[in-house]
Design a protein around this motif. Structure first.
Motif, short mmCIF file in Angstrom:
data_model
loop_
_atom_site.label_atom_id
_atom_site.label_comp_id
_atom_site.label_asym_id
_atom_site.label_seq_id
_atom_site.Cartn_x
_atom_site.Cartn_y
_atom_site.Cartn_z
N ASN A 1 0.94 -1.21 -0.09
CA ASN A 1 0.02 0.05 -0.12
C ASN A 1 0.78 1.07 0.07
N ILE A 2 1.90 1.24 0.72
CA ILE A 2 2.93 2.35 0.65
C ILE A 2 3.34 2.51 -0.68
N LEU A 3 4.11 1.74 -1.26
CA LEU A 3 4.36 1.65 -2.57
C LEU A 3 3.60 2.09 -3.44
N LEU A 4 2.48 1.65 -3.37
CA LEU A 4 1.32 2.03 -4.44
C LEU A 4 0.93 3.60 -4.26
N ASN A 5 0.94 4.02 -2.97
CA ASN A 5 0.70 5.44 -2.54
C ASN A 5 2.03 6.26 -3.15
N ILE A 6 3.24 6.01 -3.14
CA ILE A 6 4.20 6.61 -3.39
C ILE A 6 4.11 6.85 -4.95
N ASP B 1 3.64 10.09 -9.84
CA ASP B 1 2.72 10.57 -10.92
C ASP B 1 2.11 12.12 -10.91
N LEU B 2 1.79 12.13 -9.79
CA LEU B 2 1.12 13.53 -9.51
C LEU B 2 2.24 14.69 -9.58
N TYR B 3 3.43 14.34 -8.97
CA TYR B 3 4.57 15.33 -9.06
C TYR B 3 5.14 15.52 -10.50
N MET B 4 5.32 14.33 -11.00
CA MET B 4 5.80 14.51 -12.60
C MET B 4 4.78 15.15 -13.26
N HIS B 5 3.68 15.07 -13.40
CA HIS B 5 2.60 15.85 -14.18
C HIS B 5 2.72 17.26 -13.51
N GLY B 6 2.89 17.47 -12.59
CA GLY B 6 2.82 18.81 -11.84
C GLY B 6 4.08 19.68 -12.47
N ALA B 7 5.12 19.03 -12.64
CA ALA B 7 6.36 19.68 -13.07
C ALA B 7 6.25 19.94 -14.48
N MET B 8 5.61 19.06 -15.37
CA MET B 8 5.42 19.13 -16.75
C MET B 8 4.53 20.02 -17.14
N GLU B 9 3.53 20.30 -16.18
CA GLU B 9 2.58 21.44 -16.67
C GLU B 9 2.84 22.65 -15.87
N SER B 10 3.89 22.92 -15.13
CA SER B 10 4.09 24.16 -14.35
C SER B 10 4.31 25.16 -15.38
N SER B 11 4.01 26.37 -14.91
CA SER B 11 4.02 27.51 -15.97
C SER B 11 5.18 28.43 -15.47
N THR B 12 5.86 28.16 -14.21
CA THR B 12 6.90 29.10 -13.74
C THR B 12 8.18 28.39 -13.49
N PRO B 13 9.17 28.99 -13.49
CA PRO B 13 10.43 28.19 -12.95
C PRO B 13 10.37 27.80 -11.29
N ASP B 14 9.86 28.46 -10.67
CA ASP B 14 9.74 27.88 -9.29
C ASP B 14 8.95 27.00 -9.09
N VAL B 15 7.76 26.97 -9.76
CA VAL B 15 6.76 25.85 -9.32
C VAL B 15 7.22 24.70 -10.02
N GLU C 1 12.22 13.37 -4.39
CA GLU C 1 12.24 13.06 -2.96
C GLU C 1 11.12 11.83 -3.04
N ALA C 2 10.27 11.83 -3.73
CA ALA C 2 9.21 10.79 -3.82
C ALA C 2 10.03 9.39 -4.48
N LEU C 3 10.94 9.83 -5.44
CA LEU C 3 11.46 8.64 -6.25
C LEU C 3 12.30 7.98 -5.15
N GLN C 4 13.01 8.85 -4.29
CA GLN C 4 13.95 8.06 -3.25
C GLN C 4 13.12 7.15 -2.36
N MET C 5 12.00 7.78 -1.95
CA MET C 5 11.30 7.00 -1.01
C MET C 5 10.85 5.42 -1.58
N GLN C 6 10.35 5.69 -2.92
CA GLN C 6 10.08 4.47 -3.61
C GLN C 6 11.16 3.42 -3.72
#
Length: 84
Positions: free
Chosen positions: A11-16, A21-35, A45-50
């Motif tokens: 369950n932990i692995l599935l959630n990570i 997936d959410l962070y990857m898409h957030g980065a791809m769709e972000s409109s500013t360098p900071d975001v 960080e999530a990849l490291q936990m995974q």
């Protein structure tokens, strides 16, 4: 019904994975360098936990992997190299 350690780790692995997936898409769709930078940092960080969870599961024998024959790897490389 009691939940065992393997189910908890699955369950932990599935959630990570979902988090990645959410962070990857957030980065791809972000409109500013900071975001973009923030999502990328969170993704890494999530990849490291995974990876840590996967390694623990593999050590316990809950996530077995098999070695692939080098010939199969070479055949696959050749197939994809000929496509480009």
């Amino acid at each position: 019904m009691m939940t065992n350690d393997r189910q908890i780790m699955e369950n932990i692995l599935l959630n990570i994975k979902g988090e990645c997936d959410l962070y990857m898409h957030g980065a791809m769709e972000s409109s500013t360098p900071d975001v973009h930078s923030t999502f990328t940092k969170m993704f890494n960080e999530a990849l490291q936990m995974q990876n840590e969870v996967y390694n623990k599961m593999a050590e316990a024998g809950w996530y077995p992997s098999t070695q692939v024959e080098q010939q199969k790897i070479d055949n696959l490389k050749s197939k994809y190299n000929s496509m480009s």
